[in-house]
Scaffold this motif. Sequence first.
Motif, PDB file in Angstrom:
ATOM      1  N   TYR A  14      -1.150  -3.900 -11.155  1.00 51.05           N
ATOM      2  CA  TYR A  14      -0.799  -2.487 -11.006  1.00 51.05           C
ATOM      3  C   TYR A  14      -1.862  -1.725 -10.232  1.00 51.05           C
ATOM      4  O   TYR A  14      -1.549  -0.758  -9.524  1.00 51.05           O
ATOM      5  CB  TYR A  14      -0.568  -1.855 -12.376  1.00 51.05           C
ATOM      6  N   SER A  15      -3.111  -2.172 -10.319  1.00 52.13           N
ATOM      7  CA  SER A  15      -4.168  -1.539  -9.522  1.00 52.13           C
ATOM      8  C   SER A  15      -3.878  -1.689  -8.041  1.00 52.13           C
ATOM      9  O   SER A  15      -4.099  -0.768  -7.243  1.00 52.13           O
ATOM     10  CB  SER A  15      -5.532  -2.153  -9.858  1.00 52.13           C
ATOM     11  N   GLU A  16      -3.370  -2.879  -7.656  1.00 53.67           N
ATOM     12  CA  GLU A  16      -3.027  -3.104  -6.253  1.00 53.67           C
ATOM     13  C   GLU A  16      -1.799  -2.288  -5.844  1.00 53.67           C
ATOM     14  O   GLU A  16      -1.692  -1.836  -4.700  1.00 53.67           O
ATOM     15  CB  GLU A  16      -2.771  -4.590  -5.997  1.00 53.67           C
ATOM     16  N   VAL A  17      -0.871  -2.101  -6.784  1.00 49.41           N
ATOM     17  CA  VAL A  17       0.288  -1.265  -6.488  1.00 49.41           C
ATOM     18  C   VAL A  17      -0.154   0.181  -6.243  1.00 49.41           C
ATOM     19  O   VAL A  17       0.262   0.826  -5.268  1.00 49.41           O
ATOM     20  CB  VAL A  17       1.310  -1.333  -7.643  1.00 49.41           C
ATOM     21  N   LEU A  18      -1.029   0.690  -7.120  1.00 48.56           N
ATOM     22  CA  LEU A  18      -1.503   2.066  -6.969  1.00 48.56           C
ATOM     23  C   LEU A  18      -2.353   2.245  -5.719  1.00 48.56           C
ATOM     24  O   LEU A  18      -2.391   3.344  -5.138  1.00 48.56           O
ATOM     25  CB  LEU A  18      -2.317   2.470  -8.204  1.00 48.56           C
ATOM     26  N   ALA A  19      -3.021   1.154  -5.292  1.00 56.24           N
ATOM     27  CA  ALA A  19      -3.848   1.246  -4.080  1.00 56.24           C
ATOM     28  C   ALA A  19      -2.999   1.388  -2.828  1.00 56.24           C
ATOM     29  O   ALA A  19      -3.510   1.786  -1.773  1.00 56.24           O
ATOM     30  CB  ALA A  19      -4.750   0.012  -3.967  1.00 56.24           C
ATOM     31  N   ALA A  20      -1.697   1.081  -2.940  1.00 58.83           N
ATOM     32  CA  ALA A  20      -0.762   1.223  -1.818  1.00 58.83           C
ATOM     33  C   ALA A  20      -1.302   0.578  -0.545  1.00 58.83           C
ATOM     34  O   ALA A  20      -1.363   1.202   0.514  1.00 58.83           O
ATOM     35  CB  ALA A  20      -0.434   2.697  -1.585  1.00 58.83           C
ATOM     36  N   ARG A  21      -1.682  -0.691  -0.659  1.00 61.88           N
ATOM     37  CA  ARG A  21      -2.237  -1.413   0.495  1.00 61.88           C
ATOM     38  C   ARG A  21      -1.116  -1.821   1.452  1.00 61.88           C
ATOM     39  O   ARG A  21      -0.021  -2.186   1.026  1.00 61.88           O
ATOM     40  CB  ARG A  21      -2.992  -2.652   0.042  1.00 61.88           C
ATOM     41  N   GLN A  22      -1.440  -1.821   2.719  1.00 61.68           N
ATOM     42  CA  GLN A  22      -0.488  -2.292   3.712  1.00 61.68           C
ATOM     43  C   GLN A  22      -0.317  -3.799   3.569  1.00 61.68           C
ATOM     44  O   GLN A  22      -1.283  -4.536   3.358  1.00 61.68           O
ATOM     45  CB  GLN A  22      -0.992  -1.950   5.119  1.00 61.68           C
ATOM     46  N   VAL A  23       0.924  -4.275   3.654  1.00 60.87           N
ATOM     47  CA  VAL A  23       1.213  -5.706   3.589  1.00 60.87           C
ATOM     48  C   VAL A  23       1.409  -6.206   5.015  1.00 60.87           C
ATOM     49  O   VAL A  23       2.301  -5.735   5.731  1.00 60.87           O
ATOM     50  CB  VAL A  23       2.468  -5.989   2.743  1.00 60.87           C
ATOM     51  N   LEU A  24       0.566  -7.159   5.417  1.00 62.44           N
ATOM     52  CA  LEU A  24       0.556  -7.624   6.795  1.00 62.44           C
ATOM     53  C   LEU A  24       1.123  -9.037   6.892  1.00 62.44           C
ATOM     54  O   LEU A  24       0.950  -9.848   5.979  1.00 62.44           O
ATOM     55  CB  LEU A  24      -0.871  -7.615   7.351  1.00 62.44           C
TER      56      LEU A  24
END
Length: 889
Positions: A628-638
């Motif tokens: 969920y931390s990665e979800v909240l970080a809203a990182r671009q998926v490459l």
Amino acid sequence: MCSVSSDKSIQWRSAGELREMFLSFFEGLGSKRYQSFPLVPDDPTLLFTVAGMVPFKPYFLGLRTPEVTRATTAQKCIRTNDIENVGRTARHHTFFEMLGNFSFGDYFKKEVIPWAWKFLTENVGLDPDRLYATIYLDDDEAHDMWRTLVGLPEDKIYRLGEDDNFWAAGPTGPCGPCSEIIYDQGPEFSCGSPDCGLGCSCDRYLEIWNLVFMQYSRDETAKLTPLPKKNIDTGMGLERLSSVVQGVKGDFETDLFRPIIDKASEIAGIKYGENPAGDMAVRVISDHLRASAFMIADGILPSNEGPGYVLRRLIRRSVRYGRLVGVERPFLLDLLPVVNEIMSDPYAELIEGRQTIEQVISMEEERFGRTLSQGIDLLENELAGLRTSGSAELPGEVAFMLHDTYGFPLELTEEISSESGFTVGRDEFESCMERQRNRARASSKQSAAVMEKNVFTELADRLGATRFDGYDTTRGEGTVEAIIKDGLEVDSISKGDTARIILSRTPFYAERGGQVADEGELRAGGARFEVRGVSRPSGETVAHDGVLTEGEIRVGRTLTASVDEDRRDAIRKHHTATHLLHEALCRVLGSHVRQAGSMVAPTFLRFDFNHFAPLSPEEIAEVERVVYSEVLAARQVLTHVTGYAEARKMGVKALFEEKYGDIVRVLEIPGFSRELCGGTHVSNTGEVGLVKIVRDEGIGSGIRRISAVAGHAALNMFQGMGRTLRQMTDVMSCDADSLVQRAEDLLGELKTLERKNQETALRGILGNVDRQVKNAVKIGNLSLVTDVLGEASRDMLRQLGDRVKSADKNAVILLGALENGQVILTCMASDEAVKNGAHAGNLVRDVAGAIGGSGGGRPAIGQGGSKDTGRLKEVPPLAEKMLRSQVEG
């Protein structure tokens, strides 16, 4: 045939040098060098890759068009048809490497025969005077090549029949003669027979290379028709070549095996070469451990069927042969570093998967240690029964059961039996083994599973790969290139027809890599085709499976392909969530975690991975927190496309079940994870939404499965849980914070009531002991007490049995009851009864079997059961009949 002495002139070379020499030699002749293909082939007719040609079989059969016309490999192979001979001979192995070169309609006999001769005599340095060639009876062409192009004397060319020198992929299809190159190792390798010569089963005349000339097609009448394009398939065992070059007596003496054997001997405290039984044990261990390590590295895990069953059997054979040389502790992990040192160059997967390999072998070794203990208990019970009966021989059928169920080698059973003064019925054991071999041979016949051409293989060859546009869009146009209905290619379909449509390009994702296929529709004018599934029936050709609900569709027509966007979006969320979950598990549980399978659907995801224990609630919570931390970080998926070798150098994770080509697609979440993946994904981790783990369960030895939901599926689940929670608090008349305590209080009250009911019932049952003893049936010196009690527990039956034994020192008790809708049986025998021939385990086994169930146990106590509750009343008369047979017989 002339006698020659051992060849001392060959330059010693390591197996690694010979492998590289071979591959470089054929690379220099224009062949593409392929990395070894996986041990489990993409071939429904085979359990394992058994030869170098297996990965190229579709090309030889004409099912696909090869990307090159010349290839060379050092292929990892597994064969288990002669597993019992491993260690007994100098040449039998489960895992081995096959050096091969292949031509798909390119070079043929006049090229490959001189090349093979040149490699062996000039590059490797074998003495030409020691080499012979066998050819098929009427293959004059090969004969002339050996004579004119190589200069091999006539007396060194042998013509043999179809069993020895003719190869076929199946009863029909491509086939052809072959030519084997034989090396004379010298008289010291001879069996000593006056008739010893080429073809003798001893090791003097050793086949080192087989050249197969695929030049015919055989039809159902056995007629041979020349192929328009002739192929070459050659195979040479690296282990065998190494033994010749290194001047040793067998494969196990080479640098591929001897360091493992020496380490195993050190652990066992024996000296290799001094004792035949000990030598065989460490040879088996060295072979099986190599095979096990490579199988696990290729994603095979222990199970009770298929490749996993073979892996389990190899590990268990290793353990039991360790026991035979006195190694009682787990020891296989002590040998793995030696295997890695020998084989990790060029097989880097052994290092990359080292933690997984160690974990799987350790767990399986520990588990089998417990199984061995159970087997020993069973054997000791059998021997105790033999003492009572006065028999001096353990039945071979029992020895076979110990071998088949508990992994006992016959030698171990004989050793334990001998210590107690018993022999083992070897003839009966061998008969059981032969029946098992016959069953295995019958089940492994592939006569109905031969790879053949069909409409899809022909379409794949004609049309090639379907262009996939679905990474960028869910809607696009494509031309109908083919329509398949009822297994046949047709020009058109009408309303109501079920068919498979192939387009020139498509946005539809075909099921692969655990991700389910898209659904949607194909439209043109008044025609509508409902797409219910998408697959790759052959190669990279994509077929849209479904039904035409409106209009008509013809080949050549342009259709608009529209994917169900909401469904695709849900799948994307779950697929990216799978990658987040994978990395989170690695960070929380350890770097040994590797994916062992997955399923990505619109409503849930499943993720299988190797781990040795269930996840604790705290571990699950931490995995969810990382995700969920990665979800909240809203990182671009490459995503980007690169070469497979380059991706592996970058440390990109590769998955067990996938077979990758030279060009791969990398999915990267910057700063978090990188994996090879050809699926569809969100563009930003924030799109995934909440991810919730629903279940963690074990599905095999050292394999866990996590089920989870993401996005709207997670929302729906939480809303449902909220409704359930409100209903529960209403029913229990409490708030949510008090719900658990309220439930525990009610369960405590229920258990108290159940215990009081059981005590009341037990008092009633025990009150009948005197009556039951008085009514016992006398059988010789025994008193049989048998009864059926209606509803009761096993504990109640045991207490009643103990009370009867106290009242009658000669008692045999068999009691039946109903528990949870099934028949339960408990049988007990007093010490005096056992001395007089009673065996509780055998009695309950026989009675349970007679009423459609099963059972067993020790002489003094056994238990059984059956699902057929209507036959409970049959227990008393059956018990009397079978006890009489047991004692009086």
